[in-house]
Design a protein around this motif. Structure first.
Motif, short mmCIF file in Angstrom:
data_model
loop_
_atom_site.label_atom_id
_atom_site.label_comp_id
_atom_site.label_asym_id
_atom_site.label_seq_id
_atom_site.Cartn_x
_atom_site.Cartn_y
_atom_site.Cartn_z
N PRO A 134 105.01 25.78 85.85
CA PRO A 134 105.24 25.78 87.30
C PRO A 134 104.16 26.50 88.10
O PRO A 134 103.96 26.22 89.27
CB PRO A 134 106.59 26.49 87.46
CG PRO A 134 106.77 27.27 86.20
CD PRO A 134 106.01 26.55 85.13
N LYS A 135 103.46 27.43 87.47
CA LYS A 135 102.38 28.15 88.15
C LYS A 135 101.08 27.96 87.37
O LYS A 135 101.07 28.09 86.15
CB LYS A 135 102.70 29.63 88.26
CG LYS A 135 103.87 29.90 89.17
CD LYS A 135 104.06 31.35 89.44
CE LYS A 135 105.26 31.48 90.36
NZ LYS A 135 105.55 32.81 90.74
N ALA A 136 100.03 27.66 88.07
CA ALA A 136 98.67 27.52 87.52
C ALA A 136 98.63 26.63 86.28
O ALA A 136 98.24 27.08 85.21
CB ALA A 136 98.09 28.90 87.21
N PRO A 137 99.02 25.35 86.41
CA PRO A 137 99.00 24.48 85.23
C PRO A 137 97.62 24.30 84.62
O PRO A 137 97.49 24.16 83.40
CB PRO A 137 99.56 23.15 85.75
CG PRO A 137 99.44 23.21 87.23
CD PRO A 137 99.48 24.65 87.61
N GLY A 138 96.56 24.34 85.43
CA GLY A 138 95.20 24.22 84.89
C GLY A 138 94.84 25.40 84.00
O GLY A 138 94.28 25.23 82.92
N GLN A 179 98.37 17.56 89.03
CA GLN A 179 98.17 18.89 88.45
C GLN A 179 98.68 18.99 87.03
O GLN A 179 98.18 19.80 86.25
CB GLN A 179 98.86 19.94 89.32
CG GLN A 179 98.12 20.23 90.59
CD GLN A 179 98.71 21.42 91.32
OE1 GLN A 179 99.84 21.82 91.08
NE2 GLN A 179 97.93 22.00 92.21
N GLU A 180 99.65 18.19 86.66
CA GLU A 180 100.21 18.28 85.30
C GLU A 180 99.25 17.74 84.23
O GLU A 180 99.39 18.05 83.06
CB GLU A 180 101.55 17.56 85.22
CG GLU A 180 101.45 16.07 85.43
CD GLU A 180 102.82 15.41 85.54
OE1 GLU A 180 102.88 14.19 85.28
OE2 GLU A 180 103.79 16.09 85.87
N ILE A 181 98.27 16.96 84.65
CA ILE A 181 97.28 16.44 83.70
C ILE A 181 96.27 17.55 83.41
O ILE A 181 95.52 17.96 84.28
CB ILE A 181 96.56 15.20 84.25
CG1 ILE A 181 97.55 14.05 84.48
CG2 ILE A 181 95.44 14.76 83.32
CD1 ILE A 181 96.97 12.85 85.17
N VAL A 182 96.30 18.04 82.16
CA VAL A 182 95.40 19.14 81.79
C VAL A 182 94.57 18.82 80.54
O VAL A 182 93.91 19.71 80.01
CB VAL A 182 96.17 20.47 81.60
CG1 VAL A 182 96.75 20.94 82.92
CG2 VAL A 182 97.23 20.36 80.53
#
Length: 163
Positions: free
Chosen positions: A17-21, A72-75
């Protein structure tokens, strides 16, 4: 969770939920270190190359499915960038004569990659803004990883001069 989403979120790290990258980068670091230690630089390079190519195609499919670009979920892109930065830094650390050069390489490669990935200067920012689809998502992190690796090398060479 589908296999595609598991891959793109690097085993769920991108769902933070926070800073996914940053979570994705942190999750990829021990994997990269393990591959580097047990299988060598060549294997980590080939793995990075493979996930970059596969990532481009899978991100294109995922974006067509969801209708959104660079979620954002793509890391998986962070994993590729982190591993490139780590490989460049580790190959330099092996040539250094001061103690803990390998530990410094790990810490600095992480920090330098995150710096370039968040800041997105010059070409990295242009790729992020202008290149659409999976190619844009993956390539800005690949370039950030290379830049992070080179910055780490410069810092490590400076530290060696101090000792």
């Amino acid at each position: 969770m589908t296999l595609q989403k598991l891959f793109l979120t690097f085993f769920g790290a991108g769902l933070s939920p926070k800073a996914p990258g940053t979570a994705g980068t942190l999750a990829s670091l021990p994997v990269g270190l393990a591959v580097l230690h047990y299988f060598g630089m060549e294997t980590l390079f080939m793995l990075t190359f493979a996930i970059t190519i596969i990532g481009i195609f899978e991100i294109n499919k995922y974006e067509n499915l969801t209708g959104e670009h660079d979620q954002q979920e793509i890391v998986i892109d962070e994993a590729a960038g982190m591993w490139l930065s780590l490989m460049i830094a580790s190959s330099t650390a092996a040539t250094m004569s001061y103690p803990y050069a390998d530990v410094l390489a790990i810490i600095l490669s992480f920090a330098a990659f995150r710096l370039f990935d968040i800041w997105k200067p010059s070409t990295i920012g242009w790729i992020d803004r202008e290149v659409k689809g999976g190619l844009g998502v993956m390539m800005d992190d690949v370039i950030a990883g290379i830049a992070g690796g080179f910055l780490t090398v410069v810092i490590m060479m400076g530290v060696e001069r101090l000792f």
